[in-house]
Design a protein around this motif. Structure first.
Motif, short mmCIF file in Angstrom:
data_model
loop_
_atom_site.label_atom_id
_atom_site.label_comp_id
_atom_site.label_asym_id
_atom_site.label_seq_id
_atom_site.Cartn_x
_atom_site.Cartn_y
_atom_site.Cartn_z
N ARG A 163 4.77 18.42 -1.32
CA ARG A 163 5.85 19.61 -1.20
C ARG A 163 5.18 20.64 -0.10
N GLU A 164 4.04 20.92 0.09
CA GLU A 164 3.30 21.97 1.05
C GLU A 164 3.68 21.36 2.44
N GLN A 165 3.50 19.95 2.75
CA GLN A 165 3.93 19.35 3.70
C GLN A 165 5.34 19.80 4.35
N ILE A 166 6.15 19.45 3.41
CA ILE A 166 7.63 19.47 3.65
C ILE A 166 8.06 20.71 3.85
N ALA A 167 7.61 21.83 2.98
CA ALA A 167 8.04 23.18 3.28
C ALA A 167 7.43 23.69 4.83
N GLN A 168 6.19 23.11 5.21
CA GLN A 168 5.81 23.49 6.40
C GLN A 168 6.63 22.94 7.57
#
Length: 851
Positions: A422-427
């Motif tokens: 989820r953090e990767q997608i947000a970045q």
């Protein structure tokens, strides 16, 4: 038959021309590669395992995609390797400096560079097509995320079309790309592996019609030896030496021999004949050999299956936009992959934690469809939390999970994986929204990773225009046959006039006042009434002609002074008023505007009180060559004789120094050095602590690391603070320079000594600030004139301190130099201060007592 030929020409030839343009000679705009280069890189990527491969093996694999034979592939691969960007080489790959060819393909090896692997390849963003035989797939263009065409350059000749894009500096390309993304202006200038100097005044941003001048870097080892250490782009040491020898054969330059010591770096030693000016020889090398070449760029690329002409700035902008689009595409692909991982990880967690695989309905299912339907029903409450719809393939993938994984399943690790994705997608979403900033980071990362390997090698500077007639060696002798009226270089048995070169112009003055300029030749008829003959210098306003002429057969005598700065060759001019019977009765050519005094003797007449009069040419203004002049006398003249030779009436010559071209000039360009008379010298101080004095000749060459350049004043006192590398302490010295035509150091014999401060203020004050462990000490202020006496420039000087020094700087002086008086007061001799000792060990503490 005529119709058939025209039809064949219209169809077949145009097809052939289009094929050569699109598929062989001109690079593509998208990746900056020609088809053969693209196919080589694709084949190398298929072979890539981190180790070197034989070039013969690479050529063989490339032939699967390129239908034009192994020779063309091998040559293209060697050219790629020599550019030192995409291909790492091992073995003898030839030498771009000497022109030596590479070893056979079976002896040399290659692999893709790390840079190529980073920026050239990505199969997920590559558009593919079938190879020429339909058996393989090859890229239409490679997804290059860098202006490769600008970095490597390209040259190709097609049918009725050519392309010539010069290489540019790696770091400057990246800086320009970042500047474009930020909306700032940028400029790109070529940079060559062979170094040298380049004048980009007419570069025209690489478009058609522009040109650049490229010069070799020539250093003076001594007055008899020149060293060519960098060669112009497109030239080799062999071709350069050949051009030098041809110039020698034609007498353009006087050299004894040429040695080629080129190995890893270029080194051509040009040994001059004793008595030859090294500065003039350098100019002659630039004027008559390949040490200076002119290159005409032509930025032509293929886009949308058509050739397009554009500037290098446009090419960079398009490349940056293409890179931005590729980065955006890669981010979308990464986002999609991360979403798939997140989606399945969420499904897997629910499937295992809710023990759906243990449901009675699941275990008793009689078919796969029933099992899938049951799992889909159990997942129904969780579907709103998934990032996309659950498909049949997702459920089939859940059923493929092995029991060992289920038994080892860790819920916490699954949560960590889901959170990370989820953090990767947000970045990724943030980077997509800020794609310009992301592209800037991409370019900055490339410069940080690879930029140190590619410093600028070619120095950008403005060139002065070298007039061939001024630097050509006087390799011919001019003779005259007055009886028959011929002049020329082939009249060896006749009267010698002067030395000249075979490209000089000759000015001729006749007794009837006519004059003209002709080209030097082996033999030319000029007439029998010659008065003066010399080599003509165009735009020379220092050579002044002093003339007395009779106006007509019995007219008055006039005297005039004029210069001949520019005329049309072979056109006849007249310095008199043009009346028949006019005659020149006095003539002198003065190279520096000298003005003589004439004694004019009259024909005696009754009641004439004075039989002669003196006339001074310095009293007459220098005017145009068509001016009438001043009346010399109204009396009848018996004869005119020279009474006294005068000095120059032009005064000193004003001299400027142009730092762009590192030359002196008389045209007002650069720093004004002053007005120079015959024996005045130029003082040149270099940053490394060396100095020399030169004449004010405009042909002099100067080093680029000049610290001070000015008119030499023998009595000027200089104050220098230096670090003595032998003693390890700072010293102060005061001295006057001595005239010398060779470089001498005023810092001592140790080459590691360095200059800290230099000033010509009469009474300077020096402040020494301490550092390191002595930073607590108060700064030391030194009155230089009281601290040390004026000595020779080779004197060691006096030690300032033994403490650690952070900075030495000059302060405002407390006293100024007093005007010099012609009267000497003897009483003042008793008030002179005593000479101080210059022993550096007088105060062992290192802190000097000033009063």
């Amino acid at each position: 038959m005529k119709f058939q030929l025209s039809g064949m020409f219209q169809n077949w030839f145009l097809d052939y021309a289009s094929y050569v343009i699109l598929e062989r000679a001109v690079p593509h705009l998208s990746d900056g590669l020609k088809p053969v280069q693209r196919r080589i890189l694709h084949a190398m990527k298929l072979l890539d395992d981190g180790r070197f491969n034989k070039v013969a093996n690479i050529v063989g694999h490339t032939m699967q995609f390129h239908p034009h034979g192994d020779a063309s592939i091998g040559d293209a691969l060697v050219q790629l390797g020599q550019k030192d960007l995409l291909v790492e080489c091992q073995g003898n790959w030839g030498n771009i400096l000497t022109g030596d060819s590479a070893a056979a393909p079976r002896y040399i090896e290659a692999r893709l560079s790390k840079f190529a692997l980073d920026v050239v390849f990505n199969p997920k963003t590559t558009e593919w097509k079938l190879s020429y035989d339909g058996r393989k797939k090859e890229p239409v263009t490679l997804p290059v995320k860098f202006p490769l065409l600008l970095a490597q350059g390209a040259e190709g000749i097609a049918v009725g079309l050519s392309s010539k894009i010069l290489p540019h500096n790696f770091n400057e390309i990246l800086e320009a790309a970042v500047a474009y993304l930020r909306g700032e202006e940028f400029h790109l200038y070529p940079d060559f592996q062979t170094g040298g100097f380049i004048d980009v005044t007419k570069y025209n941003d690489g478009e058609r019609g522009g040109s650049v001048k490229v010069r070799a870097k020539i250093e003076k080892l001594d007055n008899r030896t020149l060293s060519i250490v960098e060669v112009p782009y497109g030239k080799t040491t062999s071709s350069l030496i050949e051009s030098i020898l041809k110039a020698q054969e034609k007498g353009k330059i006087k050299i004894r021999k040429v040695d080629d010591n080129t190995a890893q770096h270029a080194e051509i030693l040009v040994h001059l004949i004793p008595g030859t000016s090294s500065d003039k020889a350098i100019d002659a090398l630039y004027a008559f050999t390949d040490c200076e070449v002119s290159i005409s760029p032509n930025c032509c690329v293929i886009n949308d299956d058509k050739p397009h002409f554009m500037s290098v700035s446009d090419l960079l902008r398009i490349s940056v936009e293409n890179t931005k689009a590729l980065l955006h595409q890669e981010l979308l692909i990464q986002k999609g992959e991360a979403q798939e991982v997140l989606h399945f990880a969420s499904l897997e967690k629910i499937f295992i934690e809710n023990r759906i695989y243990k449901d009675r309905e699941f275990e008793e299912s009689r078919s796969m469809d029933e099992a899938i339907a049951h799992v889909d029903k159990r997942l129904e409450p969780f579907k709103p939390t998934f990032i996309r719809e659950v498909t049949r393939d997702d459920i089939l993938r859940l059923m493929e999970i092995k029991m060992a994984r289920i038994l080892k399943f860790n819920s916490d690790k699954a949560d960590e994986l889901i959170a990370a994705k989820r953090e990767q997608i947000a970045q990724i979403d943030y980077d997509i929204e800020h794609i310009v900033d992301y592209a800037i980071k991409w370019y900055d990362s490339l410069r940080e990773k690879y930029g140190s390997r590619y410093p600028r090698l070619t120095q950008v500077r403005s060139f002065d225009t070298i007039e061939a007639t001024k630097v050509a060696e006087a390799n011919e002798k001019l003779y005259i046959n007055r009886e028959e009226g011929f002049i020329g270089t082939a009249l060896k048995k006749d009267e010698f006039v002067c030395n000249c070169s075979d490209i000089d112009d000759i000015i001729l003055f006749y007794r009837d006042g006519k004059y003209k300029v002709v080209k030097v030749s082996e033999k030319m008829f000029v007439g029998k009434n010659l008065l003066h003959i010399a080599v003509f210098k165009k735009n020379d306003n220092r050579t002044i002609y002093n003339v007395v002429y009779r106006d007509g057969k019995a007219g008055l005598h006039y005297m005039k002074r004029f210069a001949v700065t520019g005329v049309t060759r072979d056109k006849e001019y007249d310095l008199t008023q043009g009346k028949p019977g006019s005659r020149v009765v006095w003539f002198s050519a003065n190279p520096n505007g000298e003005a003589e005094v004439l004694r004019v003797t009259f024909v005696p007449k009754p009641r004439m009180k004075t039989l002669f009069v003196d006339r001074d040419f310095s009293e007459i203004a220098i005017k145009g060559r068509q001016s009438m002049g001043n009346i010399l006398t109204k009396n009848e003249i018996h004869r005119i004789s020279l009474k006294e030779r005068g000095g120059s009436t032009l005064g000193g010559r004003k001299v400027w120094f142009d730092r762009d071209v590192l030359r002196l000039n008389y045209d007002g360009r650069g720093e004004y050095l002053g007005e120079f008379h015959g024996d005045d010298l130029v003082l040149v101080v270099l940053q490394n602590g060396e100095y020399c004095t030169t004449t004010s000749d405009a042909t002099n060459h100067y080093d680029p690391n000049i610290l001070r350049i000015e008119k030499f004043e023998p009595d000027k006192v200089w104050t220098v603070a230096l670090f003595d590398a032998t003693q390890g302490y700072p010293y102060l010295k005061r001295f006057v320079f001595e005239p010398t035509n060779r470089k001498q150091s005023f810092l001592g014999d140790n080459s590691d000594s360095r200059l800290l401060l230099m000033t010509d203020v009469p009474y300077p004050r020096i402040e020494v600030t301490f550092g390191g462990g002595d930073s607590f000490r108060e700064p030391l202020v030194v009155e230089a004139a009281d601290f040390i006496a004026v000595k020779g420039f080779k004197a060691k000087g006096k030690r300032l301190t033994t403490y650690s020094v952070a900075e030495i700087r000059e302060l405002e002086p407390l006293r100024q130099e007093e005007p010099v008086s012609d009267e000497v007061d003897e009483a003042d001799d008793n008030n002179l201060p005593e000479n101080r000792t210059d022993n550096p060990d007088e105060n062992p503490s290192g802190q000097m007592t000033l009063f």
